[in-house]
Design an enzyme around this catalytic site. Structure first.
Site, PDB file in Angstrom:
ATOM      1  N   GLU A 150      -6.018   5.883 -15.891  1.00 26.86           N
ATOM      2  CA  GLU A 150      -5.355   6.133 -14.413  1.00 26.86           C
ATOM      3  C   GLU A 150      -4.315   7.002 -14.324  1.00 26.86           C
ATOM      4  OE1 GLU A 150      -4.655   2.613 -12.263  1.00 26.86           O
ATOM      5  OE2 GLU A 150      -6.230   1.608 -13.038  1.00 26.86           O
ATOM      6  N   GLU A 190      -4.707  -3.510 -16.671  1.00 28.12           N
ATOM      7  CA  GLU A 190      -3.222  -3.752 -16.255  1.00 28.12           C
ATOM      8  C   GLU A 190      -2.540  -5.043 -16.842  1.00 28.12           C
ATOM      9  OE1 GLU A 190      -1.765  -1.855 -12.666  1.00 28.12           O
ATOM     10  OE2 GLU A 190      -1.948   0.015 -13.767  1.00 28.12           O
TER      11      GLU A 190
HETATM   12  P1  P53 Z   1      -1.620   1.372  -5.561  1.00 27.56           P
HETATM   13  C1  P53 Z   1       1.464  -1.455  -9.492  1.00 27.56           C
HETATM   14  C2  P53 Z   1       2.024  -0.087 -10.173  1.00 27.56           C
HETATM   15  C3  P53 Z   1       1.286   0.651 -10.712  1.00 27.56           C
HETATM   16  C4  P53 Z   1      -0.100   0.545 -10.890  1.00 27.56           C
HETATM   17  O1  P53 Z   1      -1.705   1.800  -7.062  1.00 27.56           O
HETATM   18  C5  P53 Z   1      -0.508  -0.365 -10.370  1.00 27.56           C
HETATM   19  C6  P53 Z   1       0.246  -1.331  -9.481  1.00 27.56           C
HETATM   20  C7  P53 Z   1      -0.542  -2.422  -9.100  1.00 27.56           C
HETATM   21  O2  P53 Z   1      -0.653  -2.687  -7.707  1.00 27.56           O
HETATM   22  O3  P53 Z   1      -2.058  -0.514 -10.182  1.00 27.56           O
HETATM   23  C8  P53 Z   1      -2.904   0.549 -10.630  1.00 27.56           C
HETATM   24  O4  P53 Z   1      -3.206   1.359  -4.965  1.00 27.56           O
HETATM   25  C9  P53 Z   1      -4.346  -0.264 -10.547  1.00 27.56           C
HETATM   26  C10 P53 Z   1      -5.148   0.273  -9.309  1.00 27.56           C
HETATM   27  C11 P53 Z   1      -4.293   0.689  -8.366  1.00 27.56           C
HETATM   28  C12 P53 Z   1      -3.566   1.932  -8.892  1.00 27.56           C
HETATM   29  O5  P53 Z   1      -2.783   1.636  -9.981  1.00 27.56           O
HETATM   30  O6  P53 Z   1      -0.889   0.272  -5.240  1.00 27.56           O
HETATM   31  O7  P53 Z   1      -4.771  -0.442 -11.701  1.00 27.56           O
HETATM   32  O8  P53 Z   1      -6.020  -0.893  -9.140  1.00 27.56           O
HETATM   33  O9  P53 Z   1      -4.926   0.930  -7.269  1.00 27.56           O
HETATM   34  C13 P53 Z   1      -2.623   2.651  -7.992  1.00 27.56           C
HETATM   35  O10 P53 Z   1      -1.005   2.903  -5.186  1.00 27.56           O
END
Ligand code: P53
Length: 477
Positions: free
Chosen positions: A373, A177
């Site tokens: 993801e 990201e």
């Molecule tokens: P968490 C922000 C917005 C969308 C995705 O996120 C993001 C983030 C950064 O925090 O991160 C990605 O755990 C990232 C993962 C993360 C996952 O999305 O905040 O690549 O490391 O865990 C989900 O709910």
């Protein structure tokens, strides 16, 4: 028939959110090792501390103890029929400070064992090199990616990994990201470029500077991978959240375009090998002159092989009169999209936005893509009999997988695979919580650090197993 026969179904995690064992195997301290948990009661964000301080709660030190449980976890992934498994290599297990000449053999061995364990079940590892895990020493003593020497340290790390694992890992990604930092704040800057802001710093300048050095480092790594072994496929990793205009009012439409420009120029550099014109004009206006002729050559020679991206939600933006000419990315302009429901963390659920995103990337770059993801964070409830009825997770994933199939079937996009986030409960990246759960596999551990890390299957476990077994044809539950 929508999806290709060799479609890479799987799941994704990151080293720092799962492994724990922060001081084992010769590992160094990473930037996420000095990030506290957010305050779950007041909603206060995660804090960055100056080193590891006593009395603070650092959830990434513990993760879900994947370091010691990985055999059990990979076995469960295999039971679901995973074709691939995405994780990251913790930079600090290989180069504990970043500036060493020689890698740490014990760290390299850990990933050898993990990848062998995956291959035992026919699961292909898909690897991110830098997932918010830069060595703390590199951030603190060198200034992270605001220092040009970080490029060499990253490329050294990347080459060691490509050489060592070239016969175990085909699909790689450079920076997770990379575009999150477009929303300039200390949390994003430390996760992406390890920029430590001091009073009076020009945060926007430092963001562009470090992003540029990361992009050069990424391009040099892509080139190095191809030189080491032409079979290696190296992608970028973009956090994709569609930005829609809140209305057909032309200013709202332009505001959305401006926000997309500012958030997604990174992928233009990765995929085209040069900067888009609107960013060059911005640099000219602001007097930023850090791009050298040598950098331009490196960028052009290190174009990515595929586009990896994450997708969770979409945004809508309403013009409020800021930046009349520039239509910058203004988080304050984001408004609730009344057509969409949201998760308990306010993430708006928009499956059609994923089809939109696949088309957005494919129209521009015509590169293969991997959705690395996509998932649903929720407060799961474990019943007295041990079951977790996460129907909402099944519903979320089903609607998104349907949108993917439509994008492949009707729009003809080239999609290599789908790794949902995260097949097993882990620590949240944005808030540092355990209680924001994503998994098919429940981990008995919570925000208060109670629990024994035991694993159990949620309802969604069998559902995903069937989805994979039918190559996405049967999405019913
Ligand atoms: P968490 C922000 C917005 C969308 C995705 O996120 C993001 C983030 C950064 O925090 O991160 C990605 O755990 C990232 C993962 C993360 C996952 O999305 O905040 O690549 O490391 O865990 C989900 O709910």
């Amino acid at each position: 028939m929508a999806l290709r026969e060799d479609f890479l179904w799987g799941g994704a995690i990151a080293a720092h959110q799962a492994e724990g064992a922060w001081q084992e195997g010769g590992k160094g301290v990473s930037c996420t090792d000095v990030e506290t948990a957010g305050d779950n009661v007041t909603g206060a964000p995660r804090r960055l501390t100056d080193g590891v301080l006593p009395g603070e709660d650092y959830p990434n030190h513990v993760g879900v103890d994947f370091y010691h449980h990985y055999k059990e976890d990979v076995k469960l992934f295999a039971e679901m029929g995973f074709k691939c498994f995405r994780t990251s290599i913790a930079w600090t297990r290989i180069f504990p400070r970043g500036d060493e000449d020689k890698p740490n053999e014990e760290g390299l061995k850990f990933y050898d064992d993990l990848f062998d364990e995956c291959h035992k079940y026919g699961i292909e590892p898909v690897i991110t090199l830098s997932h918010f895990e830069m060595p703390w020493a590199l951030a603190k003593e060198y200034g992270g990616f605001t220092n040009r020497s970080a490029i060499d340290m990253f490329v050294k790390f990347a080459k060691v990994c490509f050489e060592r694992y070239q016969h175990k890992v085909k699909y790689w990604m450079t920076f997770n990201e990379i575009n999150n930092q477009a929303d300039v704040n200390q949390h994003n800057l430390i996760q992406e470029g390890a920029v430590l802001l001091k009073e009076g710093d020009d945060a926007e300048y430092l963001m562009y500077l470090s992003a540029h050095y990361e992009l050069v480092a990424s391009a040099l790594a892509v080139k190095a991978a191809h030189d080491i072994n032409p079979d290696l496929q190296v992608g970028c990793m973009i956090g994709m959240n569609a930005v829609y205009p809140a209305s057909p009012k032309p200013e709202d439409v332009m505001n959305a375009l401006g926000a997309m420009h500012q958030k997604y120029w990174y992928v233009e550099v990765h995929a085209r090998g040069h900067y888009p014109q609107h960013i060059l004009r911005k640099f000219e206006r602001k007097g930023y002159d850090f791009i050298t002729e040598e950098d331009k050559v490196a960028l052009a020679a290190g174009k990515v092989d595929y586009i990896g991206f994450s997708y969770y939600m979409s945004f809508a933006t309403e013009y409020h009169g800021h930046n009349e000419k520039t239509f910058d990315y203004i988080p304050e302009d984001f408004v609730r999209n009344t057509y969409l429901k949201a998760s308990d963390w306010g993430w708006q659920i928009d499956p059609l936005g994923l089809r939109w995103a696949l088309n957005w990337f494919y129209d521009r770059f015509e590169l293969p893509m991997m959705i690395v993801e996509n998932g649903f964070g929720a407060f799961d409830k474990k019943e007295a009999d041990g079951t977790v009825n996460d129907q909402y997770r099944i519903d979320y994933l089903r609607s998104h997988i349907q949108a993917i199939k439509d994008a492949v079937d009707y729009d003809g996009v080239d999609l290599l695979g789908y790794t949902m986030w995260s097949p097993i409960d882990i620590v949240s990246a944005s808030t540092g919580e355990y209680d924001k759960r994503y998994g098919f596999i429940y981990v008995n551990y919570n925000n208060a650090h109670e629990g024994d890390f035991s694993r159990s299957k949620k309802k969604s476990f069998d559902w995903y197993k069937k989805v994979i077994a039918t190559n996405g044809e049967d999405l019913s539950d």
